[in-house]
Scaffold this active site. Structure first.
Site, short mmCIF file in Angstrom:
data_model
loop_
_atom_site.label_atom_id
_atom_site.label_comp_id
_atom_site.label_asym_id
_atom_site.label_seq_id
_atom_site.Cartn_x
_atom_site.Cartn_y
_atom_site.Cartn_z
N GLY A 10 -5.53 -2.51 7.80
CA GLY A 10 -4.98 -1.20 7.24
C GLY A 10 -3.55 -1.07 7.09
CB SER A 124 -4.79 13.16 12.59
OG SER A 124 -4.13 13.83 11.54
CB ALA A 125 -0.39 16.36 12.98
CE1 TYR A 148 -9.17 10.99 9.19
CE2 TYR A 148 -7.59 12.87 9.10
CZ TYR A 148 -7.81 11.57 9.33
OH TYR A 148 -6.86 10.83 9.84
CE LYS A 152 -8.67 9.96 12.61
NZ LYS A 152 -8.59 8.69 13.03
CE1 TYR A 176 -1.03 6.76 15.37
CE2 TYR A 176 -2.06 6.72 13.39
CZ TYR A 176 -1.96 6.22 14.47
OH TYR A 176 -2.66 5.12 15.00
CG ASN A 198 -1.56 10.64 1.99
OD1 ASN A 198 -2.55 9.80 2.18
ND2 ASN A 198 -2.08 11.86 2.44
N PRO A 292 -6.01 23.42 -1.95
CG PRO A 292 -8.08 23.88 -2.70
CD PRO A 292 -6.96 23.11 -2.88
N GLY A 293 -6.70 24.12 1.60
CA GLY A 293 -6.81 23.28 3.07
C GLY A 293 -5.38 22.80 3.54
P1 NAD Z 1 -6.31 2.43 6.37
O1 NAD Z 1 -7.48 2.95 5.40
O2 NAD Z 1 -5.39 1.63 5.73
O3 NAD Z 1 -6.61 1.62 7.60
C1 NAD Z 1 -8.04 1.90 8.23
C2 NAD Z 1 -8.86 0.39 8.29
O4 NAD Z 1 -9.87 0.70 9.18
C3 NAD Z 1 -9.04 -0.28 7.13
O5 NAD Z 1 -8.54 -1.51 7.23
C4 NAD Z 1 -10.51 -0.03 6.88
O6 NAD Z 1 -10.99 -1.22 6.22
C5 NAD Z 1 -10.94 -0.16 8.25
N1 NAD Z 1 -12.26 0.37 8.57
C6 NAD Z 1 -12.73 1.52 8.12
N2 NAD Z 1 -13.91 1.80 8.49
C7 NAD Z 1 -14.12 0.69 9.41
C8 NAD Z 1 -15.49 0.45 10.03
N3 NAD Z 1 -16.60 1.05 10.02
N4 NAD Z 1 -15.52 -0.86 10.91
C9 NAD Z 1 -14.36 -1.45 10.46
N5 NAD Z 1 -13.29 -1.46 10.06
C10 NAD Z 1 -13.29 -0.14 9.44
O7 NAD Z 1 -5.64 3.83 6.89
P2 NAD Z 1 -4.23 3.94 8.01
O8 NAD Z 1 -3.56 4.89 7.25
O9 NAD Z 1 -3.82 2.66 8.25
O10 NAD Z 1 -4.81 4.83 9.07
C11 NAD Z 1 -5.21 4.15 10.44
C12 NAD Z 1 -5.68 5.16 11.52
O11 NAD Z 1 -4.87 6.16 11.62
C13 NAD Z 1 -7.10 5.73 10.72
O12 NAD Z 1 -8.06 6.14 11.75
C14 NAD Z 1 -6.61 7.30 10.28
O13 NAD Z 1 -7.45 8.37 10.32
C15 NAD Z 1 -5.65 7.56 11.06
N6 NAD Z 1 -4.49 8.28 10.78
C16 NAD Z 1 -3.65 8.17 9.53
C17 NAD Z 1 -2.83 8.75 8.99
C18 NAD Z 1 -2.18 8.50 7.80
O14 NAD Z 1 -1.55 9.34 7.05
N7 NAD Z 1 -2.04 7.44 7.16
C19 NAD Z 1 -2.49 10.15 9.69
C20 NAD Z 1 -2.85 10.27 10.82
C21 NAD Z 1 -4.05 9.46 11.25
N1 UFG Z 2 1.67 16.78 -1.82
C1 UFG Z 2 2.22 17.14 -3.25
N2 UFG Z 2 1.75 16.55 -4.33
C2 UFG Z 2 0.94 15.45 -4.00
C3 UFG Z 2 0.56 15.06 -2.66
C4 UFG Z 2 1.11 15.68 -1.68
O1 UFG Z 2 2.65 18.21 -3.41
O2 UFG Z 2 0.57 14.63 -4.95
C5 UFG Z 2 2.24 17.75 -0.66
C6 UFG Z 2 1.04 18.27 -0.10
O3 UFG Z 2 0.81 19.62 -0.82
C7 UFG Z 2 1.74 18.71 1.43
C8 UFG Z 2 2.86 17.48 1.45
O4 UFG Z 2 3.02 17.00 0.16
O5 UFG Z 2 2.48 19.91 1.30
C9 UFG Z 2 2.42 16.26 2.39
O6 UFG Z 2 0.87 15.95 1.83
P1 UFG Z 2 0.29 14.46 2.20
O7 UFG Z 2 -1.28 14.50 1.48
O8 UFG Z 2 0.89 13.47 2.14
O9 UFG Z 2 0.02 14.58 3.81
P2 UFG Z 2 -0.73 15.78 4.42
O10 UFG Z 2 0.37 16.63 5.59
O11 UFG Z 2 -1.63 16.82 3.68
O12 UFG Z 2 -1.94 14.91 5.56
C10 UFG Z 2 -1.47 13.90 5.90
C11 UFG Z 2 -2.80 12.78 5.92
C12 UFG Z 2 -3.82 13.48 6.95
C13 UFG Z 2 -3.25 13.42 8.46
C14 UFG Z 2 -2.03 14.40 8.18
C15 UFG Z 2 -1.35 14.73 9.49
O13 UFG Z 2 -3.15 12.76 4.65
O14 UFG Z 2 -4.89 12.30 7.03
O15 UFG Z 2 -0.93 13.97 7.21
O16 UFG Z 2 -1.26 13.54 10.02
F1 UFG Z 2 -4.15 14.21 9.03
#
Ligand code: NAD
Ligand code: UFG
Length: 346
Positions: A10, A124-125, A148, A152, A176, A198, A292-293
């Site tokens: 990922g 995650s935060a 979600y 976590k 994160y 995002n 929302p949220g």
């Molecule tokens: P991503 O979706 O790119 O990576 C997750 C990977 O896990 C993918 O390759 C997917 O194929 C694999 N996967 C999912 N379910 C699986 C399963 N049951 N068995 C095996 N593989 C599986 O996401 P990412 O952005 O790289 O995030 C990695 C981790 O960090 C996740 O747990 C996510 O919740 C956490 N996280 C991400 C963010 C963010 O903004 N990207 C923020 C906070 C936490």
């Molecule tokens: N935003 C927009 N327009 C968009 C997308 C996002 O205005 O098209 C705004 C959101 O409203 C927010 C900010 O940009 O104010 C950031 O939004 P993101 O969706 O990029 O990120 P979040 O902070 O909502 O959430 C992300 C990940 C979550 C994770 C969280 C904290 O999506 O999985 O950071 O790590 F849990």
């Protein structure tokens, strides 16, 4: 060290994999490719000029997972695998609990079976929910507002109990903030399926002309300019935090939750301006209703990461935008159409 990566194909996993290989570690990636592609791993092979094991499998397949782990004999596991879309988690909560929570329990059992007692977990935060203070430290109450985030939180507690029950166990829960950016070569990056949820990938696609305009969700938050405020952390900094966390887990026992953020807030409008600087292109936007949220602001107090891991963010917002744009412009369709065989030769 021998490091086992669940979800290593990922976005965050592939960047961490690259850093681990660059530091000389041996790695096994275990991924079901539910949200990623083998092409990302092929690109990592070329980039790092090193090989590593890849097993296609699901973390919920306990026997398979335990078999692969017994054969690989990892010193530590980094557990990225999971589903991560907040909106989808509200529509399909059981999928999220099964994949994320049940999958993590299965993983811990497989680790027990293979005799591996060190884990770094992708938290995650979002576990904090509505912030009570400007900068969130790890003692902030945990009150996630969506399924979600609750997965976590539950996984954090399960790992904490597992570590409490095993005197030789060591766990680091990395919370994160907002990961963004890409590897400096532009060979790997974030490749969301469909419309990005995002901010950073959405803005990149607007800059590239793949989408017309950005919708900014909310212009009336109590922030500098009324738009939401977040703590963006470069994905390479985040990858380095995992390596620091493994070193910590090798030397310490118990379970620690640690924020991974830059420690400074950036509003959505500031992010848009930074992208305009990085790309030299205008990013058209409309300010619409709040999503929302969403919380108004989410910014890390990263003191604990500095104190325990010796980690701080090295890259800033402009580096994040430049690298994201480099990836986007070199790969307008992400990994779509990339042939892992042709593109992945070291
Ligand atoms: P991503 O979706 O790119 O990576 C997750 C990977 O896990 C993918 O390759 C997917 O194929 C694999 N996967 C999912 N379910 C699986 C399963 N049951 N068995 C095996 N593989 C599986 O996401 P990412 O952005 O790289 O995030 C990695 C981790 O960090 C996740 O747990 C996510 O919740 C956490 N996280 C991400 C963010 C963010 O903004 N990207 C923020 C906070 C936490
Ligand atoms: N935003 C927009 N327009 C968009 C997308 C996002 O205005 O098209 C705004 C959101 O409203 C927010 C900010 O940009 O104010 C950031 O939004 P993101 O969706 O990029 O990120 P979040 O902070 O909502 O959430 C992300 C990940 C979550 C994770 C969280 C904290 O999506 O999985 O950071 O790590 F849990």
């Amino acid at each position: 060290m021998r490091v086992f990566l669940t979800g290593g194909a990922g976005y965050i996993g592939s960047h961490t994999l690259t850093e681990l290989l660059g530091d000389g570690h041996d790695v096994c990636v275990y991924d079901n490719f539910a949200n990623s592609r083998p092409a990302a791993l092929a690109r990592v092979r070329t980039l790092s000029n090193r090989d590593f094991e890849v097993v296609e499998g699901d973390i919920r397949q306990g026997d398979r997972l335990a078999g692969v782990m017994r054969a690989f004999q990892p010193d530590a596991v980094i557990h990225f695998a999971g589903l991560k879309a907040v909106g989808e988690s509200a529509a399909f909560p059981l999928e999220y609990y099964e994949n994320n929570v049940q999958g993590s329990i299965t993983l811990l059992r497989a680790m027990d079976a293979a005799g591996c007692r060190r884990i770094v977990f992708s938290s995650s935060a979002t576990v904090y929910g509505e912030p009570r203070q400007a900068r969130l430290d790890e003692s902030h109450p945990l009150a996630p507002t969506n399924p979600y985030g609750r997965t976590k939180r539950f996984i954090e507690e399960i790992i904490g109990d597992w570590a409490g029950a095993n005197a030789d166990a060591s766990a680091v829960l990395l919370r994160y903030f907002n990961p963004a950016g890409a590897h400096e070569t532009g060979r790997i990056g974030e490749d969301p399926r469909g419309t990005p949820n995002n901010l950073a990938p959405f803005v990149s696609q607007v800059a590239a002309g793949r989408r017309d305009r950005l919708k900014i969700f909310g212009g009336d938050y109590p922030t500098r300019d009324g738009t939401g405020e977040r703590d963006f952390v470069h994905v390479i900094d985040l990858a380095r935090a995992h390596i620091a966390a493994i070193d910590y887990a090798m030397a310490n026992r118990g379970c620690e939750a640690i924020n991974v953020g830059a420690g400074s807030g950036v509003t959505v409008l500031e992010m848009v301006r930074a992208f305009e600087r990085a790309t030299g292109r205008a990013i058209p936007y409309d300010i619409v209703d709040r999503r929302p949220g969403d919380v108004p602001a989410s910014v890390a107090d990263p003191a604990r990461a500095q104190a325990l891991l010796g980690w701080t963010a090295r890259f800033g917002l402009d580096d994040i935008c430049r690298s994201a744009w480099n990836w986007q412009s070199l790969n307008p369709d992400g990994y779509e159409g990339v042939d892992p065989e042709a593109d992945g030769k070291p």
